[in-house]
Design a protein around this motif. Structure first.
Motif, PDB file in Angstrom:
ATOM      1  N   HIS A  32      -7.651  -5.701  -9.096  1.00  0.00           N
ATOM      2  CA  HIS A  32      -8.465  -6.835  -8.657  1.00  0.00           C
ATOM      3  C   HIS A  32      -8.980  -6.622  -7.228  1.00  0.00           C
ATOM      4  CE1 HIS A  32      -7.416  -8.634 -12.339  1.00  0.00           C
ATOM      5  NE2 HIS A  32      -6.258  -9.158 -11.993  1.00  0.00           N
ATOM      6  N   ARG A  33      -8.147  -6.014  -6.378  1.00  0.00           N
ATOM      7  CA  ARG A  33      -8.615  -5.745  -5.016  1.00  0.00           C
ATOM      8  C   ARG A  33      -9.689  -4.671  -5.003  1.00  0.00           C
ATOM      9  NH1 ARG A  33     -10.263  -8.073  -0.743  1.00  0.00           N
ATOM     10  NH2 ARG A  33     -10.048  -6.840   1.173  1.00  0.00           N
ATOM     11  N   GLN A  34      -9.571  -3.661  -5.859  1.00  0.00           N
ATOM     12  CA  GLN A  34     -10.615  -2.640  -5.950  1.00  0.00           C
ATOM     13  C   GLN A  34     -11.948  -3.268  -6.347  1.00  0.00           C
ATOM     14  OE1 GLN A  34      -8.429   0.024  -8.673  1.00  0.00           O
ATOM     15  NE2 GLN A  34      -8.663   1.654  -7.145  1.00  0.00           N
TER      16      GLN A  34
ATOM     17  N   SER B  10       8.583   8.672 -13.239  1.00  0.00           N
ATOM     18  CA  SER B  10       8.146   9.775 -14.099  1.00  0.00           C
ATOM     19  C   SER B  10       6.758  10.309 -13.749  1.00  0.00           C
ATOM     20  CB  SER B  10       8.158   9.325 -15.568  1.00  0.00           C
ATOM     21  OG  SER B  10       7.318   8.187 -15.753  1.00  0.00           O
ATOM     22  N   ARG B  11       6.050   9.666 -12.852  1.00  0.00           N
ATOM     23  CA  ARG B  11       4.690  10.111 -12.546  1.00  0.00           C
ATOM     24  C   ARG B  11       4.706  11.397 -11.714  1.00  0.00           C
ATOM     25  NH1 ARG B  11       4.093   5.282  -8.212  1.00  0.00           N
ATOM     26  NH2 ARG B  11       4.806   6.418  -6.352  1.00  0.00           N
ATOM     27  N   ARG B  12       3.618  12.162 -11.826  1.00  0.00           N
ATOM     28  CA  ARG B  12       3.383  13.278 -10.920  1.00  0.00           C
ATOM     29  C   ARG B  12       2.497  12.811  -9.766  1.00  0.00           C
ATOM     30  NH1 ARG B  12       2.072  18.609 -14.692  1.00  0.00           N
ATOM     31  NH2 ARG B  12       3.884  18.462 -16.066  1.00  0.00           N
ATOM     32  N   ASN B  13       1.435  12.091 -10.131  1.00  0.00           N
ATOM     33  CA  ASN B  13       0.494  11.566  -9.143  1.00  0.00           C
ATOM     34  C   ASN B  13       0.104  10.149  -9.538  1.00  0.00           C
ATOM     35  OD1 ASN B  13      -0.255  13.987  -7.364  1.00  0.00           O
ATOM     36  ND2 ASN B  13      -0.616  14.802  -9.416  1.00  0.00           N
ATOM     37  N   THR B  14      -0.160   9.321  -8.559  1.00  0.00           N
ATOM     38  CA  THR B  14      -0.829   8.057  -8.853  1.00  0.00           C
ATOM     39  C   THR B  14      -2.316   8.351  -9.077  1.00  0.00           C
ATOM     40  OG1 THR B  14      -1.140   7.655  -6.489  1.00  0.00           O
ATOM     41  CG2 THR B  14       0.783   6.649  -7.547  1.00  0.00           C
ATOM     42  N   VAL B  15      -2.966   7.494  -9.852  1.00  0.00           N
ATOM     43  CA  VAL B  15      -4.386   7.665 -10.155  1.00  0.00           C
ATOM     44  C   VAL B  15      -5.113   6.463  -9.562  1.00  0.00           C
ATOM     45  CG1 VAL B  15      -6.100   8.005 -11.968  1.00  0.00           C
ATOM     46  CG2 VAL B  15      -3.779   8.914 -12.254  1.00  0.00           C
ATOM     47  N   PHE B  16      -5.568   6.620  -8.351  1.00  0.00           N
ATOM     48  CA  PHE B  16      -6.148   5.503  -7.612  1.00  0.00           C
ATOM     49  C   PHE B  16      -7.516   5.105  -8.150  1.00  0.00           C
ATOM     50  CE2 PHE B  16      -8.685   3.788  -4.071  1.00  0.00           C
ATOM     51  CZ  PHE B  16      -7.878   2.720  -3.688  1.00  0.00           C
ATOM     52  N   GLY B  17      -8.376   6.089  -8.374  1.00  0.00           N
ATOM     53  CA  GLY B  17      -9.750   5.822  -8.784  1.00  0.00           C
ATOM     54  C   GLY B  17     -10.693   6.714  -7.995  1.00  0.00           C
TER      55      GLY B  17
ATOM     56  N   TRP C 294      -9.736  -0.316   2.145  1.00  0.00           N
ATOM     57  CA  TRP C 294      -9.589   0.859   1.290  1.00  0.00           C
ATOM     58  C   TRP C 294      -8.422   1.763   1.701  1.00  0.00           C
ATOM     59  CZ3 TRP C 294     -11.209   1.133  -3.384  1.00  0.00           C
ATOM     60  CH2 TRP C 294     -12.422   0.561  -3.785  1.00  0.00           C
ATOM     61  N   PRO C 295      -8.297   2.161   2.978  1.00  0.00           N
ATOM     62  CA  PRO C 295      -7.176   3.043   3.335  1.00  0.00           C
ATOM     63  C   PRO C 295      -5.806   2.415   3.048  1.00  0.00           C
ATOM     64  CG  PRO C 295      -8.844   3.072   5.062  1.00  0.00           C
ATOM     65  CD  PRO C 295      -9.216   1.964   4.131  1.00  0.00           C
ATOM     66  N   ALA C 296      -5.649   1.134   3.386  1.00  0.00           N
ATOM     67  CA  ALA C 296      -4.365   0.474   3.148  1.00  0.00           C
ATOM     68  C   ALA C 296      -4.080   0.359   1.657  1.00  0.00           C
ATOM     69  CB  ALA C 296      -4.366  -0.906   3.799  1.00  0.00           C
ATOM     70  N   LEU C 297      -5.109   0.083   0.864  1.00  0.00           N
ATOM     71  CA  LEU C 297      -4.929  -0.050  -0.579  1.00  0.00           C
ATOM     72  C   LEU C 297      -4.536   1.288  -1.193  1.00  0.00           C
ATOM     73  CD1 LEU C 297      -5.131  -1.967  -3.011  1.00  0.00           C
ATOM     74  CD2 LEU C 297      -7.540  -1.302  -3.224  1.00  0.00           C
ATOM     75  N   ARG C 298      -5.205   2.356  -0.772  1.00  0.00           N
ATOM     76  CA  ARG C 298      -4.870   3.682  -1.298  1.00  0.00           C
ATOM     77  C   ARG C 298      -3.428   4.060  -0.951  1.00  0.00           C
ATOM     78  NH1 ARG C 298      -7.910   7.929  -3.134  1.00  0.00           N
ATOM     79  NH2 ARG C 298      -9.855   6.824  -2.616  1.00  0.00           N
TER      80      ARG C 298
END
Length: 285
Positions: free
Chosen positions: A206-208, A116-123, A98-102
């Protein structure tokens, strides 16, 4: 068991009629000593959708399973074109925790959406949730807050989940869902995701799913369905069935943003949620 006043208010707020409890033979057993969180099967009695009927008048098999890897024959026009190959930097995603994926999602620059993003949306949600919801691409509010399903669509989703005893708030794995999107960055002006963008983000999703290991997957919207099942038929043709993603049942339904534009379809989305509850209970047994 009758609906509680809170559940009735939630369903009426979504524009849905109040469903009657299932027949006594189908009701779950009464709970034992009252726990802090009422089990899903008791908290939210739902009416199973009416079984489909074949042309000959005979009931169709309950919950037909359609494999994502061996889908039924479909017209050539319905096939999803093969996406571009993932970038080399995504090659190690399948081994990430999880930490590495985030961290990988936050620093991803595999496509132009990073510009163009402000933030990524991880979940968000429980890392071992028994329910997982997959949406489409982040919108403006998601991009601002870095969280999926916020704003009016998120409020509708929360109401739907609460009606069956689920939540995105902190709870145990049986009641707190995990929510993720097909894309982790917002496309400019909320345009549709492009095939190469979906391909670059696919390893993250897929990893999530592999880390969560949910008992039920709920795919909301066309691009979520494409990413999980590789199918491009209209949602109306795919809903009402139990699909398969590497051994995990998948129920497809409409995206809450679509339901806000087409409120008459809310009843169908409720049927899909009832089907998901039914499948979840079967897997509990």
């Amino acid at each position: 068991m009758p609906w509680t006043e809170r559940q009735q208010a939630l369903l009426q707020g979504m524009g849905l009629r109040i469903w009657s409890p299932p027949p006594a033979a189908l009701r779950p057993a009464a709970p034992q000593a009252a726990p802090a969180i009422v089990p899903l099967a008791v908290q939210a009695p739902v009416e199973a959708p009416t079984p489909a009927v074949t042309q000959g008048g005979e009931p169709a098999p309950a919950h037909p399973v359609v494999s994502a890897r061996t889908p039924p024959a479909a017209p050539a026009a319905a096939a999803v074109p093969p996406p571009s190959a993932p970038s080399p930097q995504a090659a190690g995603v399948a081994a990430m925790d999880w930490p590495a994926l985030r961290e990988a999602v936050a620093g991803c620059q595999a496509c132009a959406l990073c510009e163009s993003r402000r933030n990524t949306v991880f979940g968000v949600g429980h890392p071992s949730a028994e329910w997982m919801i997959v949406g489409e691409a982040p919108g403006e509010q998601e991009d601002k807050q870095g969280e999926p399903f916020v704003g009016a669509a998120g409020q509708l989703l929360d109401a739907m989940l609460q009606a069956v005893g689920l939540t995105r708030s902190e709870a145990d794995a049986a009641h707190q869902v995990f929510i993720a999107n097909t894309l982790k960055c917002r496309p400019p002006r909320n345009r549709n995701p492009q095939p190469e963008e979906l391909a670059q983000c696919a390893p993250f999703l897929h990893r999530q799913i592999a880390l969560v290991r949910p008992k039920v997957l709920l795919a909301m919207g066309r691009f979520a369905i494409q990413q999980l099942l590789g199918r491009d038929e209209p949602i109306g043709r795919l809903r009402g069935q139990v699909h398969d993603y590497h051994g995990t049942p998948v129920i497809v339904t409409y995206h809450p943003a679509y339901l806000l534009r087409q409120p008459t379809e809310k009843a169908k989305a409720w049927e899909d949620l009832c089907l998901a509850v039914s499948v979840y209970r079967q897997r509990q047994g």
